[in-house]
Design a protein around this motif. Structure first.
Motif, PDB file in Angstrom:
ATOM      1  N   GLY A 179      31.441 217.575  53.489  1.00  0.00           N
ATOM      2  CA  GLY A 179      30.899 218.379  54.328  1.00  0.00           C
ATOM      3  C   GLY A 179      31.538 219.802  53.672  1.00  0.00           C
ATOM      4  O   GLY A 179      32.716 219.725  52.974  1.00  0.00           O
ATOM      5  N   SER A 180      30.889 220.854  53.843  1.00  0.00           N
ATOM      6  CA  SER A 180      31.667 222.071  53.186  1.00  0.00           C
ATOM      7  C   SER A 180      32.195 222.761  54.350  1.00  0.00           C
ATOM      8  O   SER A 180      31.801 222.904  55.632  1.00  0.00           O
ATOM      9  N   THR A 202      24.651 227.887  48.717  1.00  0.00           N
ATOM     10  CA  THR A 202      25.580 226.862  49.821  1.00  0.00           C
ATOM     11  C   THR A 202      24.965 225.789  50.133  1.00  0.00           C
ATOM     12  O   THR A 202      23.597 225.393  49.879  1.00  0.00           O
ATOM     13  N   GLY A 203      25.612 224.811  50.251  1.00  0.00           N
ATOM     14  CA  GLY A 203      25.354 223.615  50.931  1.00  0.00           C
ATOM     15  C   GLY A 203      26.438 222.507  50.797  1.00  0.00           C
ATOM     16  O   GLY A 203      27.470 222.736  49.895  1.00  0.00           O
ATOM     17  N   ASN A 204      26.339 221.437  51.414  1.00  0.00           N
ATOM     18  CA  ASN A 204      27.423 220.139  51.384  1.00  0.00           C
ATOM     19  C   ASN A 204      27.224 219.636  50.013  1.00  0.00           C
ATOM     20  O   ASN A 204      28.297 219.286  49.368  1.00  0.00           O
ATOM     21  N   SER A 205      26.215 219.978  49.276  1.00  0.00           N
ATOM     22  CA  SER A 205      25.864 219.422  47.988  1.00  0.00           C
ATOM     23  C   SER A 205      27.072 219.865  47.004  1.00  0.00           C
ATOM     24  O   SER A 205      27.709 219.089  46.188  1.00  0.00           O
ATOM     25  N   HIS A 207      24.481 215.213  54.903  1.00  0.00           N
ATOM     26  CA  HIS A 207      23.071 215.859  54.964  1.00  0.00           C
ATOM     27  C   HIS A 207      23.469 217.128  55.366  1.00  0.00           C
ATOM     28  O   HIS A 207      24.587 217.483  56.423  1.00  0.00           O
ATOM     29  N   ASN A 208      22.908 218.289  54.975  1.00  0.00           N
ATOM     30  CA  ASN A 208      23.105 219.707  55.653  1.00  0.00           C
ATOM     31  C   ASN A 208      22.473 219.971  56.915  1.00  0.00           C
ATOM     32  O   ASN A 208      22.871 220.664  57.515  1.00  0.00           O
ATOM     33  N   THR A 209      22.018 218.818  57.477  1.00  0.00           N
ATOM     34  CA  THR A 209      21.348 219.006  59.103  1.00  0.00           C
ATOM     35  C   THR A 209      21.973 217.793  59.536  1.00  0.00           C
ATOM     36  O   THR A 209      22.033 216.782  59.207  1.00  0.00           O
ATOM     37  N   SER A 251      25.701 214.016  45.352  1.00  0.00           N
ATOM     38  CA  SER A 251      25.441 215.020  46.236  1.00  0.00           C
ATOM     39  C   SER A 251      23.714 215.092  46.732  1.00  0.00           C
ATOM     40  O   SER A 251      23.136 216.007  46.589  1.00  0.00           O
ATOM     41  N   SER A 266      27.837 213.251  49.716  1.00  0.00           N
ATOM     42  CA  SER A 266      27.516 214.426  50.431  1.00  0.00           C
ATOM     43  C   SER A 266      26.807 214.178  51.686  1.00  0.00           C
ATOM     44  O   SER A 266      25.831 213.413  51.882  1.00  0.00           O
ATOM     45  N   GLN A 298      30.251 227.076  50.742  1.00  0.00           N
ATOM     46  CA  GLN A 298      29.446 228.101  51.410  1.00  0.00           C
ATOM     47  C   GLN A 298      29.455 229.345  50.245  1.00  0.00           C
ATOM     48  O   GLN A 298      30.791 229.794  50.676  1.00  0.00           O
TER      49      GLN A 298
END
Length: 291
Positions: A194-195, A233-236, A176-178, A145, A174, A218
């Motif tokens: 991703g989430s 919240t996060g793709n992690s 990246h969140n961006t 993650s 995971s 999320q």
């Protein structure tokens, strides 16, 4: 000049073509057909490694660990070594991931490798050392993650991801969140995650890669430090859900290869339906481009 191995038993050497052998010389034992969903297994017999910030020992939502390790870097030589540790989690992130895996596949075996420090800090070479150790140990699944944006590590991570793939160790990574380039989730040999914001605990297949799957991540409740929980919240936090589902599938079908596991996750995704096939007489072709 490269050589082609034709007489060695399967799995003992690289084989670039098949000569002098036939189907009977390459026996493969497969499990029965993949079930519609991963609910058949609970993770028993599946070894999972969480490469992260460590895992809090005996957290009530995580339970006992099979092992806890840390990557230690020698300041003088720069060499990294993986050593046993009792230090637990530095920031809560790894505990959250381990808890999601435990919740999803309660009977799997979880091992922790700490590569992140306080405030989620880490370096690419420490990540490489921890991941390399995990691949060498032959875990069934490795939860990542995290990622690195440093392109100088991409080649080494790619090599590790491919080595894991051919050794039947599945990397679940995971995104990246961006929207930036980072690794190793970008590699086709890993399961990239991703989430999604759906309340239902389901996973989705993404028809527009590079992210392959979406999972709950999320505003989810996760274990945290001090035996507590938080909402975050996060793709992690979507990634360990897919790791847990994978552990359940492998528990029910232990001979499954990484590409078969991807197919099983694809077929069991909530947004994937199987369309009926149109059987045509021999010799006729169908053009579905306008359908």
């Amino acid at each position: 000049m490269g050589t082609t191995t034709t007489g060695a038993p399967p799995g003992t050497a690289l084989t670039w073509s098949l000569r002098g052998r036939g189907p009977k010389d390459l026996p493969v034992v497969a499990d029965p057909a993949v079930p519609d969903g991963p609910a058949e297994g609970a993770g028993r017999g599946v070894r999972v490694c969480v490469v992260d910030s460590g895992v809090e020992r005996d957290h009530p939502l995580v339970g006992p660990l099979a092992g806890s390790w840390v990557v230690v870097k020698d300041e003088a030589t720069g060499e990294a070594e993986v050593l046993p540790t009792t230090t637990g989690d530095t920031c809560g992130h790894g505990t959250a991931c381990a808890g999601i895996i435990r919740r999803t596949a309660p009977e799997c075996e979880i091992t922790s490798v700490r590569v992140l420090g306080e405030r989620f800090s880490g370096t690419g070479d420490v990540l490489l050392a921890g991941l390399r150790w995990a691949v060498d140990q032959g875990f069934d699944l490795i939860n990542l993650s995290l990622s690195t944006t440093r392109t100088r590590f991409a080649h080494h991570l790619h090599e590790l991801a491919d080595r894991a793939y051919f050794a039947r160790t599945v990397l679940v990574a995971s995104a990246h969140n961006t929207p930036v380039e980072s690794f190793p989730w970008r590699f086709a040999s890993v399961l990239s995650v991703g989430s999604h914001q759906e309340d239902d605990p389901v996973h989705l297949y993404n028809p527009s890669p590079p992210v392959e799957f979406f999972a709950p991540g999320q505003n989810v409740t996760v274990p945290w430090l001090g035996g507590a929980t938080i909402r975050t919240t996060g793709n992690s936090f979507a990634t360990p859900y897919i790791t847990g589902l994978s552990a359940r599938l492998l528990s029910a079908r232990p001979r499954m290869t990484p590409f078969q596991l991807k197919s099983a996750l694809y077929l069991s995704a909530a947004n994937v339906t199987l369309a009926p096939r149109h059987h045509l007489p021999a010799g006729e072709a169908s053009d579905d481009s306008e359908n």
